[in-house]
Design a protein around this motif. Sequence first.
Motif, PDB file in Angstrom:
ATOM      1  N   CYS A  60      54.073   7.846  30.616  1.00 46.63           N
ATOM      2  CA  CYS A  60      55.459   8.301  30.489  1.00 46.63           C
ATOM      3  C   CYS A  60      56.224   8.172  31.803  1.00 46.63           C
ATOM      4  O   CYS A  60      57.432   8.036  31.820  1.00 46.63           O
ATOM      5  CB  CYS A  60      55.489   9.754  30.001  1.00 46.63           C
ATOM      6  N   GLY A  61      55.490   8.247  32.928  1.00 49.65           N
ATOM      7  CA  GLY A  61      56.153   8.144  34.225  1.00 49.65           C
ATOM      8  C   GLY A  61      56.805   9.439  34.686  1.00 49.65           C
ATOM      9  O   GLY A  61      57.418   9.470  35.753  1.00 49.65           O
ATOM     10  N   GLN A  62      56.700  10.512  33.900  1.00 52.04           N
ATOM     11  CA  GLN A  62      57.404  11.758  34.227  1.00 52.04           C
ATOM     12  C   GLN A  62      56.511  12.989  34.336  1.00 52.04           C
ATOM     13  O   GLN A  62      56.882  13.945  35.018  1.00 52.04           O
ATOM     14  CB  GLN A  62      58.421  12.077  33.121  1.00 52.04           C
ATOM     15  N   CYS A  63      55.387  12.960  33.660  1.00 49.92           N
ATOM     16  CA  CYS A  63      54.558  14.175  33.615  1.00 49.92           C
ATOM     17  C   CYS A  63      53.912  14.401  34.992  1.00 49.92           C
ATOM     18  O   CYS A  63      53.930  13.519  35.846  1.00 49.92           O
ATOM     19  CB  CYS A  63      53.502  14.047  32.524  1.00 49.92           C
ATOM     20  N   CYS A 117      51.449  11.665  35.929  1.00 50.93           N
ATOM     21  CA  CYS A 117      52.109  10.424  36.368  1.00 50.93           C
ATOM     22  C   CYS A 117      52.644  10.578  37.782  1.00 50.93           C
ATOM     23  O   CYS A 117      52.575   9.657  38.596  1.00 50.93           O
ATOM     24  CB  CYS A 117      53.233  10.042  35.412  1.00 50.93           C
ATOM     25  N   CYS A 131      47.879   9.671  32.022  1.00 49.17           N
ATOM     26  CA  CYS A 131      49.136  10.314  31.639  1.00 49.17           C
ATOM     27  C   CYS A 131      48.883  11.395  30.584  1.00 49.17           C
ATOM     28  O   CYS A 131      48.099  11.212  29.666  1.00 49.17           O
ATOM     29  CB  CYS A 131      50.106   9.265  31.086  1.00 49.17           C
ATOM     30  N   GLU A 132      49.554  12.515  30.755  1.00 49.55           N
ATOM     31  CA  GLU A 132      49.321  13.635  29.839  1.00 49.55           C
ATOM     32  C   GLU A 132      50.348  13.728  28.721  1.00 49.55           C
ATOM     33  O   GLU A 132      50.207  14.530  27.812  1.00 49.55           O
ATOM     34  CB  GLU A 132      49.238  14.937  30.655  1.00 49.55           C
ATOM     35  N   GLU A 133      51.379  12.927  28.815  1.00 51.69           N
ATOM     36  CA  GLU A 133      52.354  12.860  27.715  1.00 51.69           C
ATOM     37  C   GLU A 133      52.681  11.408  27.414  1.00 51.69           C
ATOM     38  O   GLU A 133      53.825  10.978  27.564  1.00 51.69           O
ATOM     39  CB  GLU A 133      53.636  13.619  28.097  1.00 51.69           C
TER      40      GLU A 133
HETATM   41 ZN   LIG Z   1      52.839  10.694  32.174  1.00 54.58          ZN
END
Ligand SMILES: [Zn+2]
Length: 328
Positions: free
Chosen positions: A60-63, A66, A50-52
Motif C-alpha cells: 500500500c505504501g502507507q501502512c 511500508c 505490507c500490512e494493508e
Molecule cells: Zn503497506
Amino acid sequence: MSSAPYPWLDASWQRLLSTRSRPAQALLLAGPRGVGKGALALAWAQALLCEEPLADGGACGQCPACHWFDTGGHPDFRLVSLQEKTSKEGETRMATAIEVNQAREVVDFVQLSTYRAGFRVVLVNPADSLNLAAANALLKVLEEPPLNTVFVLVSDQPRRLLPTIRSRCTRLDIGLPLVDQAVHWLAGQGVDDAMNLLALSGGTPLDAQRWADSSDLDERRSVLEGLARPDQLDPVTLGECLKTVSPQAWHNVTYKWLGDLLAVKLHGSVQFNRDFSEVLVQLGKKADLAKLLALARTQANEGRTLAHPLNRSLQLEAWLIQYRHLFD
Ligand SMILES: [Zn+2]
C-alpha cells in the motif's frame, strides 16, 4: 492496482502477486544484469511485509510496515549483500563475496519470532556472491525454512550458485525486455539516443540509463575517437591523455570495441557501438584476426585486475601499440 517497478517486469510482477497468500519460501530471481531484478525483489519483499496490501496483493505504501520498509528499518526484513570493507591502509572497497558471518546472522535472525504478525523476508543480492561457507550456512535454513519466512535470491549468474541451493528455490527467470519497450521507457526517462545506448548496453535498459546519466559517455567518446583512427594514433600522447579515464570505463569501452571488431570480422555486423558502425566495419575488415583475438583475450584477463593499475599511462601506451598493430 499496484504496478511493477518497470513496465517490462509486469508479467513477472503479476505472477508473483498471484502467489502472495502462499509465496515460495525460497525464490530465485534470475536473469541478465540491468533488467531490474533487484527492484522487483524489493517490491516483492515490501508486498509481503505490507500490512494493508492492495486488492492485487501489492504494497500500500502507507501502512507502518511500508513506512519502515521505505526507511530501511523493517524489523522482519534483512538484506544480505556485498559490504564495504576498509583495509589496514584505510582504503575502502567493495567486498567480492558475501561472507559466512553475514549468513550466520541470517540464520540467527530467522530463528527469532517475527516482530510483526506477518512474513519475514530475507533478500540475498547478488546470491552468486555467497562464498562456499556462507552458502552452506544458508543452505541449512533454506532446507527447512521457519514458518512464514521467505528467502528471495537474486542472481545474474545462477549457474554459480551451489546446485543444492538452486534446487531449493522456485526459479523465476527475468529476460531482456523487447527493444521497443526498452527504447520507449528510456525515452520516457529523458534519455536521448535511446537506441544506441541500448545497443551499447547489450539490451539492458537500466545499464543504458546509467550510461546516459554518467560522465562515462564523454569518456567513451574520447576513447573511441582515438581508436577510430589507428593510422593517426600516437600511443604516447593518447595514453597520457586517456590516463584520467577510470580503469572500469576504459575496460568496458575497449572490450566492447574489440567485440565489435570481432563481430564485423566474423559476421559483418556491429553489436554494441552502433553510432560508430561505419568506421567499425572499415576497421574490422582491415584488422588481423589472430592479433585481434589475442588482444581481446588479454583484455578479458585485464578485467580481473582493474583495481590495480600500476603506471596507468604506460599501461595504456602498451595497449595502444598493440591495438595499432592490428591494422598493420
Ligand atoms: Zn503497506
